[in-house]
Motif scaffolding. Structure first.
Motif, PDB file in Angstrom:
ATOM      1  N   ALA A  73     -14.862  41.338  28.728  1.00  0.00           N
ATOM      2  CA  ALA A  73     -15.527  40.675  29.861  1.00  0.00           C
ATOM      3  C   ALA A  73     -16.535  39.588  28.917  1.00  0.00           C
ATOM      4  N   ILE A  74     -16.516  38.389  29.686  1.00  0.00           N
ATOM      5  CA  ILE A  74     -17.484  37.585  29.344  1.00  0.00           C
ATOM      6  C   ILE A  74     -18.223  36.785  30.508  1.00  0.00           C
ATOM      7  N   ASP A  75     -19.584  36.786  30.130  1.00  0.00           N
ATOM      8  CA  ASP A  75     -20.484  36.241  31.061  1.00  0.00           C
ATOM      9  C   ASP A  75     -21.200  35.223  30.670  1.00  0.00           C
ATOM     10  N   HIS A  76     -20.410  33.876  30.848  1.00  0.00           N
ATOM     11  CA  HIS A  76     -20.927  32.629  30.050  1.00  0.00           C
ATOM     12  C   HIS A  76     -22.594  32.393  30.683  1.00  0.00           C
ATOM     13  N   GLY A  77     -22.782  32.439  31.917  1.00  0.00           N
ATOM     14  CA  GLY A  77     -24.283  32.038  32.357  1.00  0.00           C
ATOM     15  C   GLY A  77     -25.094  33.016  31.510  1.00  0.00           C
ATOM     16  N   LYS A  78     -25.002  34.318  31.245  1.00  0.00           N
ATOM     17  CA  LYS A  78     -26.082  35.071  30.370  1.00  0.00           C
ATOM     18  C   LYS A  78     -25.549  35.249  28.753  1.00  0.00           C
ATOM     19  N   ARG A  79     -24.563  34.662  28.456  1.00  0.00           N
ATOM     20  CA  ARG A  79     -23.930  34.386  27.179  1.00  0.00           C
ATOM     21  C   ARG A  79     -23.686  35.831  26.716  1.00  0.00           C
ATOM     22  N   ARG A  80     -23.491  36.776  27.585  1.00  0.00           N
ATOM     23  CA  ARG A  80     -23.127  38.211  27.428  1.00  0.00           C
ATOM     24  C   ARG A  80     -21.672  38.470  27.210  1.00  0.00           C
ATOM     25  N   VAL A  81     -21.280  39.323  26.340  1.00  0.00           N
ATOM     26  CA  VAL A  81     -19.807  39.454  26.228  1.00  0.00           C
ATOM     27  C   VAL A  81     -19.871  41.053  25.750  1.00  0.00           C
ATOM     28  N   THR A  82     -18.723  41.695  26.669  1.00  0.00           N
ATOM     29  CA  THR A  82     -18.454  43.335  26.731  1.00  0.00           C
ATOM     30  C   THR A  82     -17.537  43.346  25.988  1.00  0.00           C
TER      31      THR A  82
END
Length: 147
Positions: A111-120
């Motif tokens: 998963a990718i959360d572009h807003g927080k720059r977090r990647v699972t």
């Protein structure tokens, strides 16, 4: 000794769910001895053949965190790569790694959360077809916007 894909960085803007990277490494007696020295974990199940023979493992095994360290290498060198910040990691140890085993450490974007720059990232290590470790990592990925 290592069987790797190219090293470097994949910025968050270029990451895609399903991307996978890996490395393979044979775990040697020297690796186990060095890890024991650096970590100060001198549990005899890792270092003493006679002691380890009497355990449920019936022989010496590598430190679980040595195996987990190979996941860190994939994350820090390949996916996402240089500039990645580890935020968390879960680990479940499924089977022992023995001296001489070749471990394949794999990391896959879940998963990718572009807003927080977090990647699972789904993480696992295998010896042959046997999953010896599995888990999930959350990282802060490098971005073109912050070069």
């Amino acid at each position: 000794m290592f069987d790797n894909l190219p090293r470097g960085t994949i910025v968050i803007e270029d990451l895609e769910v399903g991307m996978t990277r890996y490395l393979q490494k044979q775990v040697t007696d020297r690796d186990i001895e060095l890890f024991a020295e650096v970590s100060t974990d001198r549990n005899p199940v890792h270092l003493d053949d006679d002691y380890a023979q009497e355990t449920i493992f019936e022989g010496r095994i590598a430190h679980g965190m040595l195996t987990a360290g190979l996941i860190s290498a994939v994350i820090g060198e390949q996916l996402p790569g240089h500039g990645t910040v580890y935020l968390g990691q879960t680990l479940k140890f499924m089977a022992p790694v023995r001296p001489g085993d070749t471990v394949r450490a794999e990391v896959t974007v879940d998963a990718i959360d572009h807003g927080k720059r977090r990647v699972t990232l789904a993480t696992r290590c295998l010896v042959g077809d046997t999953v010896v470790l599995k888990g999930e990592a959350v990282v802060l990925a490098p971005s073109r916007k912050f070069d």
